[in-house]
Design a protein around this motif. Structure first.
Motif, PDB file in Angstrom:
ATOM      1  N   ALA A 149      -1.678  -2.936  -8.679  1.00  0.00           N
ATOM      2  CA  ALA A 149      -3.304  -3.000  -9.455  1.00  0.00           C
ATOM      3  C   ALA A 149      -3.635  -4.154  -9.716  1.00  0.00           C
ATOM      4  CB  ALA A 149      -3.578  -2.137  -9.537  1.00  0.00           C
ATOM      5  N   ASP A 150      -2.683  -4.747 -10.652  1.00  0.00           N
ATOM      6  CA  ASP A 150      -2.544  -5.400 -11.570  1.00  0.00           C
ATOM      7  C   ASP A 150      -2.708  -6.949 -10.070  1.00  0.00           C
ATOM      8  OD1 ASP A 150      -2.751  -4.716 -13.782  1.00  0.00           O
ATOM      9  OD2 ASP A 150      -1.289  -4.624 -14.681  1.00  0.00           O
ATOM     10  N   ALA A 151      -1.680  -7.121  -9.713  1.00  0.00           N
ATOM     11  CA  ALA A 151      -1.561  -8.072  -8.819  1.00  0.00           C
ATOM     12  C   ALA A 151      -2.725  -7.672  -7.688  1.00  0.00           C
ATOM     13  CB  ALA A 151       0.047  -7.917  -8.050  1.00  0.00           C
ATOM     14  N   CYS A 152      -2.915  -7.281  -7.196  1.00  0.00           N
ATOM     15  CA  CYS A 152      -4.561  -6.980  -6.213  1.00  0.00           C
ATOM     16  C   CYS A 152      -5.876  -7.533  -7.246  1.00  0.00           C
ATOM     17  CB  CYS A 152      -4.459  -5.300  -5.733  1.00  0.00           C
ATOM     18  SG  CYS A 152      -3.175  -4.752  -4.823  1.00  0.00           S
ATOM     19  N   LEU A 153      -5.796  -7.105  -8.397  1.00  0.00           N
ATOM     20  CA  LEU A 153      -6.888  -7.157  -9.131  1.00  0.00           C
ATOM     21  C   LEU A 153      -6.807  -9.329  -9.900  1.00  0.00           C
ATOM     22  CD1 LEU A 153      -7.503  -4.968 -11.814  1.00  0.00           C
ATOM     23  CD2 LEU A 153      -8.646  -4.704  -9.553  1.00  0.00           C
TER      24      LEU A 153
ATOM     25  N   SER B  20      10.042   6.712  -2.782  1.00  0.00           N
ATOM     26  CA  SER B  20       9.455   5.902  -1.779  1.00  0.00           C
ATOM     27  C   SER B  20       9.172   5.150  -1.255  1.00  0.00           C
ATOM     28  CB  SER B  20       7.951   6.374  -3.018  1.00  0.00           C
ATOM     29  OG  SER B  20       8.534   5.668  -3.839  1.00  0.00           O
ATOM     30  N   LEU B  21       8.426   4.905  -0.039  1.00  0.00           N
ATOM     31  CA  LEU B  21       8.392   3.534   0.688  1.00  0.00           C
ATOM     32  C   LEU B  21       6.675   3.784   0.593  1.00  0.00           C
ATOM     33  CD1 LEU B  21       8.590   0.648   2.150  1.00  0.00           C
ATOM     34  CD2 LEU B  21       9.749   2.246   4.098  1.00  0.00           C
ATOM     35  N   THR B  22       5.999   2.962   0.363  1.00  0.00           N
ATOM     36  CA  THR B  22       4.532   3.174   0.136  1.00  0.00           C
ATOM     37  C   THR B  22       3.800   1.839   0.984  1.00  0.00           C
ATOM     38  OG1 THR B  22       4.525   4.606  -1.838  1.00  0.00           O
ATOM     39  CG2 THR B  22       2.645   3.433  -1.097  1.00  0.00           C
ATOM     40  N   HIS B  23       2.569   1.980   1.586  1.00  0.00           N
ATOM     41  CA  HIS B  23       1.724   0.969   1.994  1.00  0.00           C
ATOM     42  C   HIS B  23       0.897   1.191   0.598  1.00  0.00           C
ATOM     43  CE1 HIS B  23      -1.867   0.017   4.748  1.00  0.00           C
ATOM     44  NE2 HIS B  23      -1.398  -1.463   3.557  1.00  0.00           N
ATOM     45  N   PHE B  24       0.837   0.505   0.193  1.00  0.00           N
ATOM     46  CA  PHE B  24      -0.800   0.406  -1.030  1.00  0.00           C
ATOM     47  C   PHE B  24      -1.769  -0.515  -0.451  1.00  0.00           C
ATOM     48  CE2 PHE B  24      -2.529  -1.804  -5.410  1.00  0.00           C
ATOM     49  CZ  PHE B  24      -2.029  -0.906  -5.563  1.00  0.00           C
ATOM     50  N   LYS B  25      -2.693   0.447  -0.724  1.00  0.00           N
ATOM     51  CA  LYS B  25      -4.084  -0.017   0.208  1.00  0.00           C
ATOM     52  C   LYS B  25      -4.983   0.754  -0.491  1.00  0.00           C
ATOM     53  CE  LYS B  25      -3.123   4.229   2.172  1.00  0.00           C
ATOM     54  NZ  LYS B  25      -1.445   4.788   1.327  1.00  0.00           N
ATOM     55  N   GLY B  26      -6.679   0.665  -0.138  1.00  0.00           N
ATOM     56  CA  GLY B  26      -7.410   1.147  -0.884  1.00  0.00           C
ATOM     57  C   GLY B  26      -7.636   2.402   0.012  1.00  0.00           C
TER      58      GLY B  26
ATOM     59  N   GLY C 181      -4.484   4.411  -2.777  1.00  0.00           N
ATOM     60  CA  GLY C 181      -3.250   4.685  -2.339  1.00  0.00           C
ATOM     61  C   GLY C 181      -1.788   4.088  -2.984  1.00  0.00           C
ATOM     62  N   GLY C 182      -1.202   4.411  -4.297  1.00  0.00           N
ATOM     63  CA  GLY C 182      -0.123   3.317  -4.164  1.00  0.00           C
ATOM     64  C   GLY C 182       1.425   4.590  -4.476  1.00  0.00           C
ATOM     65  N   THR C 183       2.026   4.308  -5.518  1.00  0.00           N
ATOM     66  CA  THR C 183       3.382   5.257  -5.674  1.00  0.00           C
ATOM     67  C   THR C 183       3.021   6.499  -5.903  1.00  0.00           C
ATOM     68  OG1 THR C 183       4.893   3.639  -5.550  1.00  0.00           O
ATOM     69  CG2 THR C 183       5.894   5.415  -6.039  1.00  0.00           C
ATOM     70  N   LEU C 184       2.507   6.653  -6.531  1.00  0.00           N
ATOM     71  CA  LEU C 184       1.918   7.804  -7.288  1.00  0.00           C
ATOM     72  C   LEU C 184       1.498   8.931  -5.851  1.00  0.00           C
ATOM     73  CD1 LEU C 184       0.880   7.428 -11.513  1.00  0.00           C
ATOM     74  CD2 LEU C 184       3.427   8.288 -10.314  1.00  0.00           C
ATOM     75  N   LYS C 185       0.681   8.462  -5.822  1.00  0.00           N
ATOM     76  CA  LYS C 185      -0.092   8.966  -4.223  1.00  0.00           C
ATOM     77  C   LYS C 185       0.846   9.449  -3.852  1.00  0.00           C
ATOM     78  CE  LYS C 185      -4.446   9.808  -2.215  1.00  0.00           C
ATOM     79  NZ  LYS C 185      -3.980  10.098  -1.136  1.00  0.00           N
ATOM     80  N   ASN C 186       1.187   8.771  -2.994  1.00  0.00           N
ATOM     81  CA  ASN C 186       2.003   8.833  -1.819  1.00  0.00           C
ATOM     82  C   ASN C 186       3.355   9.917  -1.946  1.00  0.00           C
ATOM     83  OD1 ASN C 186       3.904   8.382   0.754  1.00  0.00           O
ATOM     84  ND2 ASN C 186       4.685   6.680  -0.515  1.00  0.00           N
ATOM     85  N   ILE C 187       3.436   9.813  -3.539  1.00  0.00           N
ATOM     86  CA  ILE C 187       4.905  11.371  -4.378  1.00  0.00           C
ATOM     87  C   ILE C 187       3.772  12.661  -4.488  1.00  0.00           C
ATOM     88  CG2 ILE C 187       6.367  12.087  -5.429  1.00  0.00           C
ATOM     89  CD1 ILE C 187       6.781   8.581  -5.913  1.00  0.00           C
ATOM     90  N   GLY C 188       2.554  12.222  -5.028  1.00  0.00           N
ATOM     91  CA  GLY C 188       2.287  13.473  -5.437  1.00  0.00           C
ATOM     92  C   GLY C 188       1.421  14.806  -4.554  1.00  0.00           C
TER      93      GLY C 188
END
Length: 377
Positions: free
Chosen positions: A315-319, A153-159, A166-173
């Motif tokens: 998520a932790d890095a963003c927070l 999976s290659l994910t663009h992490f965004k809101g 929208g992270g890895t689990l959403k990109n996959i699931g």
């Protein structure tokens, strides 16, 4: 369960030095992608090609970097995504491919074929059992996705307006679900048909195994018998005219849990590796035909064998990051009635929620939320 290893590198580069795609290659090699036997094997690289009008999706250069590494290991890579359940520029394979091309993803630019995972109409899926599933017994996954020997999976992490981010689990699931698979995750309702859009072609009737679709010979329109409809979503891909729809009415917690279970169905039983880039952190999904100003600064590139740990680390890095001025997030925080949720994603979209997805993913054995960050220079 011991802590997962999450590898990280920032977006800094030296003048006249290596560019970011090369830096990404170095990082994923350090993270151990070379441990996967790819020789002669089909390798699915799952990403989001971006909706037309949206320009916050990941640049094709990043995909090319991953493709190059896979090919160097003897793999046979292809980029993939599945069709959307909503009308737009990616609801069937023809429009989806044209959208990908217009956004810069072509075999020439990325160095490998591009396959739409659930086929022409979004109906080419396979039913995959969900081990330990509480919300989904059988996930409906794009056939080409499941045919691959290795999954990346290659994910663009965004809101995200519903799931917080929208992270890895959403990109996959969510991303690997076919059209009916996406409907199952999003909706607790049954099919509905907008009569003004129905052309009376009756193509949908062939897909219904429950006698839920009924054709009126006088009006030459099809309607749904709600008593017989089981909400399977098979009819969705049969309609070329966007007349059939499902509601986005699943509670966010239910959506998050279904999404985690779909991700587990995709990953179980084969080698997998995950990459996530926190860049152009738009407040909403890349499925939008537009993108708003980023709510957070660019942070860096992450990789791990553990998709759950990767999402938690991102998520932790963003927070920990400082909200950007002039963004939806900073505007919300400046309102007189602002209520601080101590969570940038909730402060950006108060109706969203992401923690149930990660908690359920841990419960069903998708990985661990405990991790160590290993910095790659």
């Amino acid at each position: 369960m011991e802590k997962a290893k999450v590898y990280f590198t920032d977006f800094r580069t030296k003048a006249f030095g290596d560019g970011l795609p090369t830096k990404l290659k170095k990082m994923i090699k350090k993270a151990g992608i070379g441990q996967i036997d790819m020789k002669g094997r089909f390798v699915a690289i799952k990403l989001h090609f971006g909706e037309l009008g949206n320009i916050s999706y990941l640049r094709p250069n990043y995909a090319r970097a991953v493709v190059d590494v896979v090919k160097a290991q003897g793999g046979k890579p292809f980029l993939t995504d599945c069709n959307t359940m909503y009308p737009g520029s990616r609801k069937n394979a023809l429009e989806h491919l044209e959208c990908a091309w217009e956004n810069g993803f072509t075999p020439l630019t990325v160095g490998c074929p591009i396959l739409i995972g659930d086929g022409l109409r979004g109906t080419d899926d396979i039913v995959v059992p969900v081990a330990g599933g509480e919300y989904v017994r059988e996930a409906k996954i794009g056939h080409a996705v499941m045919d691959a020997d290795v999954f990346i999976s290659l994910t663009h992490f965004k809101g995200h307006e519903l799931t917080g981010f929208g992270g890895t689990l959403k990109n996959i699931g969510m991303g690997c679900g076919s059209r009916r698979g996406k409907a199952e995750q999003h909706s607790d309702s049954k099919a509905s048909i907008k009569e003004s859009l129905c052309k009376g072609c009756r193509a949908c009737l062939k897909e219904c195994a429950n006698n839920a679709l009924e054709f009126n010979k006088e009006t030459k329109k099809t309607h749904v018998n709600q008593d017989n409809c089981v909400g399977c979503g098979r009819c969705l891909g049969a309609c070329n005219f966007d007349a059939i729809s499902f509601g986005y009415d699943a509670a966010v917690a239910s959506l998050n849990c279904r999404m985690a279970e779909y991700a587990k169905a995709v990953l179980d039983g084969r080698p997998h590796f995950h990459i996530s880039l926190i860049v152009d952190v738009s407040p909403n999904c890349d499925c939008h035909g537009e993108n708003d100003a980023p709510i957070l600064p660019d942070i860096g590139m992450f990789a791990s064998f553990d998709p759950l740990a990767l999402d938690q680390a991102c998520a932790d890095a963003c927070l920990k990051a400082t909200p950007l001025p002039g963004s939806q997030l900073s505007d919300n925080m400046a309102k007189p009635d602002f209520v601080d949720h101590h969570d940038h994603f909730a402060n950006s979209r108060p109706e969203s929620e992401w923690r149930t997805c990660l908690a359920h993913a841990a419960k069903i054995g998708l990985g661990t939320r405990e991790y160590d960050v290993i910095v790659v220079k």
